[in-house]
Design a protein around this motif. Structure first.
Motif, PDB file in Angstrom:
ATOM      1  N   TYR A  58       0.711  -1.141  -0.004  1.00  0.00           N
ATOM      2  CA  TYR A  58       0.095  -0.281   0.300  1.00  0.00           C
ATOM      3  C   TYR A  58       0.939   1.258   0.086  1.00  0.00           C
ATOM      4  CZ  TYR A  58       1.210  -0.004   5.011  1.00  0.00           C
ATOM      5  OH  TYR A  58       1.602   0.480   5.936  1.00  0.00           O
ATOM      6  N   ARG A  62       6.263   0.881   4.882  1.00  0.00           N
ATOM      7  CA  ARG A  62       7.927   1.306   5.227  1.00  0.00           C
ATOM      8  C   ARG A  62       7.941   0.115   7.031  1.00  0.00           C
ATOM      9  NH1 ARG A  62      10.428   5.704   4.248  1.00  0.00           N
ATOM     10  NH2 ARG A  62       9.116   7.159   2.552  1.00  0.00           N
ATOM     11  N   CYS A  63       8.849   0.160   6.927  1.00  0.00           N
ATOM     12  CA  CYS A  63       9.430  -0.371   8.388  1.00  0.00           C
ATOM     13  C   CYS A  63       9.550   0.171   9.128  1.00  0.00           C
ATOM     14  CB  CYS A  63      10.523  -1.474   8.008  1.00  0.00           C
ATOM     15  SG  CYS A  63      12.333  -0.605   7.775  1.00  0.00           S
ATOM     16  N   ASP A  64       9.669   0.217  10.707  1.00  0.00           N
ATOM     17  CA  ASP A  64      10.037   1.331  10.943  1.00  0.00           C
ATOM     18  C   ASP A  64      10.723   0.783  12.523  1.00  0.00           C
ATOM     19  OD1 ASP A  64       8.278  -0.527  13.281  1.00  0.00           O
ATOM     20  OD2 ASP A  64       6.556   0.717  13.398  1.00  0.00           O
ATOM     21  N   LYS A 155      -7.459 -10.069   7.836  1.00  0.00           N
ATOM     22  CA  LYS A 155      -8.541  -9.858   8.173  1.00  0.00           C
ATOM     23  C   LYS A 155      -9.146  -8.613   7.581  1.00  0.00           C
ATOM     24  CE  LYS A 155      -9.505  -7.926  12.728  1.00  0.00           C
ATOM     25  NZ  LYS A 155      -9.626  -6.884  14.095  1.00  0.00           N
ATOM     26  N   ILE A 190     -10.740   2.494   6.867  1.00  0.00           N
ATOM     27  CA  ILE A 190     -11.215   2.102   8.507  1.00  0.00           C
ATOM     28  C   ILE A 190     -10.299   1.206   9.203  1.00  0.00           C
ATOM     29  CG2 ILE A 190     -12.887   0.193   8.889  1.00  0.00           C
ATOM     30  CD1 ILE A 190     -14.355   0.329   7.091  1.00  0.00           C
ATOM     31  N   THR A 192      -7.172   2.368  11.926  1.00  0.00           N
ATOM     32  CA  THR A 192      -6.590   3.403  12.532  1.00  0.00           C
ATOM     33  C   THR A 192      -5.011   2.746  13.025  1.00  0.00           C
ATOM     34  OG1 THR A 192      -7.358   4.339  14.046  1.00  0.00           O
ATOM     35  CG2 THR A 192      -7.229   5.580  11.999  1.00  0.00           C
ATOM     36  N   GLY A 193      -4.222   1.481  12.440  1.00  0.00           N
ATOM     37  CA  GLY A 193      -3.084   1.126  13.348  1.00  0.00           C
ATOM     38  C   GLY A 193      -2.271   1.359  12.767  1.00  0.00           C
ATOM     39  N   SER A 195      -0.575   0.359   9.830  1.00  0.00           N
ATOM     40  CA  SER A 195      -0.629   0.551   8.498  1.00  0.00           C
ATOM     41  C   SER A 195      -1.346   1.726   8.155  1.00  0.00           C
ATOM     42  CB  SER A 195      -1.764  -1.170   7.659  1.00  0.00           C
ATOM     43  OG  SER A 195      -0.844  -2.084   8.016  1.00  0.00           O
ATOM     44  N   ARG A 215     -11.781   3.311  15.227  1.00  0.00           N
ATOM     45  CA  ARG A 215     -13.054   3.218  16.746  1.00  0.00           C
ATOM     46  C   ARG A 215     -12.074   3.144  17.509  1.00  0.00           C
ATOM     47  NH1 ARG A 215     -13.741  -3.680  15.622  1.00  0.00           N
ATOM     48  NH2 ARG A 215     -11.807  -4.065  15.980  1.00  0.00           N
ATOM     49  N   ARG A 335       0.303  -2.169  19.756  1.00  0.00           N
ATOM     50  CA  ARG A 335       1.513  -1.636  19.566  1.00  0.00           C
ATOM     51  C   ARG A 335       1.517  -0.608  19.346  1.00  0.00           C
ATOM     52  NH1 ARG A 335       4.766  -0.962  14.741  1.00  0.00           N
ATOM     53  NH2 ARG A 335       6.174  -2.443  14.484  1.00  0.00           N
ATOM     54  N   ILE A 356     -16.422   5.950  14.471  1.00  0.00           N
ATOM     55  CA  ILE A 356     -17.207   4.517  14.710  1.00  0.00           C
ATOM     56  C   ILE A 356     -17.177   3.493  16.543  1.00  0.00           C
ATOM     57  CG2 ILE A 356     -16.829   3.942  12.241  1.00  0.00           C
ATOM     58  CD1 ILE A 356     -14.759   2.280  12.194  1.00  0.00           C
ATOM     59  N   ALA A 384      -7.663  -0.862   6.772  1.00  0.00           N
ATOM     60  CA  ALA A 384      -6.334  -1.378   7.441  1.00  0.00           C
ATOM     61  C   ALA A 384      -7.094  -1.662   8.932  1.00  0.00           C
ATOM     62  CB  ALA A 384      -6.165   0.225   7.129  1.00  0.00           C
ATOM     63  N   THR A 385      -6.962  -2.617   8.321  1.00  0.00           N
ATOM     64  CA  THR A 385      -8.074  -3.488   9.605  1.00  0.00           C
ATOM     65  C   THR A 385      -6.912  -5.035  10.295  1.00  0.00           C
ATOM     66  OG1 THR A 385      -9.157  -4.911   7.779  1.00  0.00           O
ATOM     67  CG2 THR A 385     -10.653  -3.051   8.876  1.00  0.00           C
ATOM     68  N   PHE A 387      -4.548  -8.127  10.448  1.00  0.00           N
ATOM     69  CA  PHE A 387      -4.603  -9.447  10.739  1.00  0.00           C
ATOM     70  C   PHE A 387      -5.028 -10.134  11.659  1.00  0.00           C
ATOM     71  CE2 PHE A 387      -0.679  -7.165   9.379  1.00  0.00           C
ATOM     72  CZ  PHE A 387      -0.975  -7.186   7.499  1.00  0.00           C
TER      73      PHE A 387
HETATM   74  O1  N01 Z   1      -3.036  -4.007  11.874  1.00  0.00           O
HETATM   75  P1  N01 Z   1      -3.971  -3.094  13.446  1.00  0.00           P
HETATM   76  P2  N01 Z   1      -2.733  -2.490  11.145  1.00  0.00           P
HETATM   77  N1  N01 Z   1     -14.241  -2.349  12.056  1.00  0.00           N
HETATM   78  O2  N01 Z   1      -4.483  -4.390  14.152  1.00  0.00           O
HETATM   79  C1  N01 Z   1      -9.161  -1.427  12.885  1.00  0.00           C
HETATM   80  C2  N01 Z   1       2.530  -4.202  11.765  1.00  0.00           C
HETATM   81  N2  N01 Z   1       2.782  -3.508  10.682  1.00  0.00           N
HETATM   82  O3  N01 Z   1      -2.056  -3.233   9.783  1.00  0.00           O
HETATM   83  O4  N01 Z   1      -7.603  -0.754  17.125  1.00  0.00           O
HETATM   84  C3  N01 Z   1     -13.644  -0.996  12.250  1.00  0.00           C
HETATM   85  O5  N01 Z   1      -2.965  -2.672  14.145  1.00  0.00           O
HETATM   86  C4  N01 Z   1      -8.744  -1.767  14.467  1.00  0.00           C
HETATM   87  O6  N01 Z   1      -9.277  -0.966  15.416  1.00  0.00           O
HETATM   88  P3  N01 Z   1      -9.176  -1.225  16.713  1.00  0.00           P
HETATM   89  C5  N01 Z   1       2.543  -3.665  12.948  1.00  0.00           C
HETATM   90  O7  N01 Z   1       3.924  -4.890  13.874  1.00  0.00           O
HETATM   91  C6  N01 Z   1       4.354  -2.574  10.854  1.00  0.00           C
HETATM   92  O8  N01 Z   1      -2.710  -1.271  10.683  1.00  0.00           O
HETATM   93  O9  N01 Z   1      -9.249  -3.039  16.992  1.00  0.00           O
HETATM   94  N3  N01 Z   1     -12.499  -1.267  12.879  1.00  0.00           N
HETATM   95  C7  N01 Z   1      -7.205  -0.617  13.848  1.00  0.00           C
HETATM   96  O10 N01 Z   1      -7.322   0.483  14.145  1.00  0.00           O
HETATM   97  C8  N01 Z   1       1.258  -3.265  13.067  1.00  0.00           C
HETATM   98  O11 N01 Z   1       1.376  -3.507  14.957  1.00  0.00           O
HETATM   99  C9  N01 Z   1       4.406  -0.982   9.873  1.00  0.00           C
HETATM  100  O12 N01 Z   1     -10.466  -0.706  17.933  1.00  0.00           O
HETATM  101  C10 N01 Z   1     -11.209  -1.999  12.358  1.00  0.00           C
HETATM  102  C11 N01 Z   1      -6.758  -1.255  12.937  1.00  0.00           C
HETATM  103  O13 N01 Z   1      -8.101  -2.065  12.547  1.00  0.00           O
HETATM  104  C12 N01 Z   1       0.657  -4.966  12.426  1.00  0.00           C
HETATM  105  O14 N01 Z   1       1.433  -4.844  11.846  1.00  0.00           O
HETATM  106  C13 N01 Z   1       2.762  -1.067   8.900  1.00  0.00           C
HETATM  107  C14 N01 Z   1     -11.880  -3.468  13.187  1.00  0.00           C
HETATM  108  C15 N01 Z   1      -6.072  -2.814  13.107  1.00  0.00           C
HETATM  109  O15 N01 Z   1      -5.024  -1.815  13.352  1.00  0.00           O
HETATM  110  C16 N01 Z   1      -0.791  -4.476  12.362  1.00  0.00           C
HETATM  111  O16 N01 Z   1      -0.766  -3.209  11.699  1.00  0.00           O
HETATM  112  C17 N01 Z   1       2.406  -1.802   9.114  1.00  0.00           C
HETATM  113  C18 N01 Z   1     -13.630  -3.996  12.280  1.00  0.00           C
HETATM  114  N4  N01 Z   1     -14.023  -4.819  12.029  1.00  0.00           N
HETATM  115  C19 N01 Z   1       1.839  -3.015   9.980  1.00  0.00           C
HETATM  116  N5  N01 Z   1     -10.871  -4.417  12.693  1.00  0.00           N
HETATM  117  C20 N01 Z   1       5.657  -0.274  10.614  1.00  0.00           C
HETATM  118  O17 N01 Z   1       6.825  -1.343   9.936  1.00  0.00           O
HETATM  119  C21 N01 Z   1      -9.652  -3.109  12.853  1.00  0.00           C
HETATM  120  N6  N01 Z   1     -10.373  -2.488  13.234  1.00  0.00           N
HETATM  121  C22 N01 Z   1       5.318   0.800  10.851  1.00  0.00           C
END
Ligand code: N01
Length: 552
Positions: A58, A62-64, A155, A190, A192-193, A195, A215, A335, A356, A384-385, A387
């Motif tokens: 996407y 990038r890595c952190d 997920k 959707i 705000t983790g 990703s 959320r 995280r 939401i 962006a929900t 795993f």
């Molecule tokens: O996933 P997440 P990610 N309806 O699970 C929301 C690594 N990573 O892909 O907190 C509505 O963190 C969920 O909300 P809530 C890194 O280890 C690293 O972003 O469950 N919302 C949350 O806001 C990271 O921790 C890098 O209430 C829903 C979001 O979706 C891990 O991967 C970059 C929902 C999910 O956040 C995962 O990150 C990216 C629903 N049904 C990822 N289900 C880097 O190296 C979930 N959500 C920088």
């Protein structure tokens, strides 16, 4: 169950079947094939190598972890010829690195891509694993290594009517290979983790409208990534050996100095000055600004308050800033994220935040998403929900161990492992960076290399002893599960509905899955087990006259 390939697909009879060609799978293949002389077949679901970096393409990915620390360490030649261009490498650069490694070490010849494993069965009479893929590819191996990643089982939220939506639905972790044109479109994100926090600021300037469905707000600090100057790259080269040593002996696998200071050891002024300084430089390391942020509520609150004060500075509308400020869990218990301009994105005219938690999404229509508070017309929905973390990729295939017991049955109360590497009743099956290992709580690359080396030594030792069938005992497994729980119990990790705890998937057992004791302690525990003759493992000769793989 014996494996028989469909016409047109291959069968592989090898010493070791590895599932997954990400960082872990490639490291395992190279180690066992090139250092131990074993035959290996890697089965990979994607149509190329790279694992998580193959799928998560996407915008903004990038890595952190500093790129230099997010690299293999087994080859000085590889180190000498590879130069990272940025502090935190982008997904395309990481994928180029993975391809370079695969080509340099001639790994591709032992990898089958497009082969999603659907089942693996232990044959107790013959002492091997039979593995079957969706496309009909089959493999048989004395050993099975699950290198499937802890954040790889995508997920997707259950949104009623989503199939009616006339626009495009994308997932950050399953992003199309061909470029996606979002210019001028109305896009909903959707999640705000990590990703979401990366993709949102990146696409905001190009889209017509961006609606962010939040959320739970995340804690995020500035990433401070930048292009590395020639001088920085030269300095990294000079200090590489020392840096690697520090990573190996650190509790996190990160090149962040470990402080002995707690947040309450400083008075308010000194603490604020220290946080300011960390804010300007630390990136992900902000979590390690003091040594007690993850164990003391009072200490944690000082960091959480500081971050909230920064959000308030970064977001012009105070009401919006409040909505973006986490308050329901301690900093670091989920995280933490790092960002580039994430909060400032909400100052843009074309960006809207939809809370939401207050007004949940009720469904999708042909034209967009509806919540209990109204509807939003969209052209694209980005999920962006995240795993089904840690266990998802291990439980989606059917894995059957001794006596026909499936891994899902054995783990019905949550994952059970010994050292995070093996599980009782599943002989000769290893998991790399799985539940019970420190992988997710630090630099996963350091965990991966530790696991690969340790498993490789165990296989060599067992082969030399004529006891190639290896199984964790039920007692050792129970002891490790207790140890993992005990390591997590005093921490604040237990106080957030996080994927560490299995809270991300409805119905998933709520147990803390990663090992919170730190990488340094974990490494010592593993070394002690090896030095003691691999206590906690039962090792036996192969049944019948099956060939015993010999180390080189
Ligand atoms: O996933 P997440 P990610 N309806 O699970 C929301 C690594 N990573 O892909 O907190 C509505 O963190 C969920 O909300 P809530 C890194 O280890 C690293 O972003 O469950 N919302 C949350 O806001 C990271 O921790 C890098 O209430 C829903 C979001 O979706 C891990 O991967 C970059 C929902 C999910 O956040 C995962 O990150 C990216 C629903 N049904 C990822 N289900 C880097 O190296 C979930 N959500 C920088």
């Amino acid at each position: 169950m014996s494996a028989s390939p469909r016409p047109g697909t291959a069968h592989h009879d090898v010493d070791v079947v590895v599932v997954g060609a990400g960082f872990a799978g490639l490291a395992m293949l190279r180690e066992l094939r090139d250092e131990r002389g074993m035959s290996v077949r890697v089965l990979e679901a994607g149509d190329d190598v790279g694992g998580v970096w193959f799928w998560n393409r996407y915008p903004g990915a990038r890595c952190d972890v500093d790129s230099t620390d997010y690299s293999y360490t087994f080859s000085a030649e590889l180190d000498a010829e590879w130069d990272w261009s940025e502090r935190y490498a982008t997904q395309p650069e990481i994928l180029r690195y993975v391809h370079h490694v695969a080509d340099k070490f001639d790994l591709r010849r032992d990898i089958t891509t497009g082969a999603r494993v659907t089942r693996a069965d232990w044959d107790d009479a013959e002492g091997h694993w039979d593995v079957v893929c969706e496309d009909g590819t089959t493999a048989r191996g004395r050993y099975l290594v699950m290198a499937t990643g802890c954040l790889s089982a995508v997920k997707r939220p259950d949104i009623p009517g989503i199939e009616e939506f006339a626009g495009q639905v994308l997932h950050t972790a399953d992003w199309p290979r061909e470029p996606v044109d979002l210019a001028g479109k109305r896009v909903g994100v959707i999640g705000t983790g990590s990703s979401g926090i990366q993709v949102i600021p990146r696409i905001a300037p190009e889209v017509a409208e961006l609606v962010v469905f939040q959320r739970t707000p995340a804690f995020s600090v500035p990433a401070h990534h930048h292009v590395l100057s020639d001088a920085e790259r030269a300095a990294l080269r000079l200090t590489l050996a020392q840096r690697r040593e520090q990573l190996r002996s650190s509790p996190t696998g990160l090149s962040v100095p470990v402080t002995k200071r707690g947040a309450l050891d400083d008075d308010e002024q000194a603490r604020r000055a220290h946080y300011e300084e960390q804010w300007r430089t630390a990136g992900f390391g902000f979590l390690l600004a003091y040594n007690n942020l993850l164990v003391s509520h009072e200490a944690n609150a000082t960091a959480a308050d500081f971050i909230r004060s920064k959000i308030a500075e970064r977001v012009e509308d105070p009401e919006l800033a409040a909505k973006l400020s986490p308050s329901s869990y301690p900093y670091g218990a989920k995280r933490p994220c790092v960002d580039t301009g994430y909060y400032e994105t909400f100052n843009r005219e074309n960006v809207t935040l939809v809370d939401i938690a207050d007004a949940p999404i009720t469904g999708a229509t042909a034209t967009g998403l509806t919540t209990t508070a109204g509807s939003h017309d969209l052209d694209v929905v980005v999920l962006a929900t995240g795993f089904d973390a840690m266990t998802g990729s291990l439980l989606r295939p059917t894995i059957t161990g001794r006596d026909g017991v499936t891994l899902r049955e054995h783990w019905s109360g949550g994952p059970r492992t010994y050292l995070g590497l093996m599980t009782a009743g599943f002989p000769n099956m290893f998991v790399i960076a799985g539940p019970g290992s420190p992988s997710l709580l630090g630099n996963v690359m350091v965990s991966i290399e530790q696991h690969v080396d340790w498993v490789s030594a165990l296989l060599a030792d067992s082969a030399a002893a004529g006891t190639p069938v290896i199984e964790a005992t039920a007692e050792a497994e129970a002891g490790w599960v207790d140890h993992v729980n005990a390591a997590a119990a005093p921490t604040l990790y237990m106080e957030a509905a996080s994927y560490y705890l299995g809270a991300e998937v409805e119905g998933k057992p709520r147990v803390f899955m990663p090992y919170a004791g730190g990488l340094r302690r974990y490494r010592r525990e593993c070394d002690a087990v090896a030095a003691d003759g691999y206590t906690g493992f039962e090792r036996s000769p192969a049944p019948g006259d099956v060939r015993v793989p010999q180390p080189a």
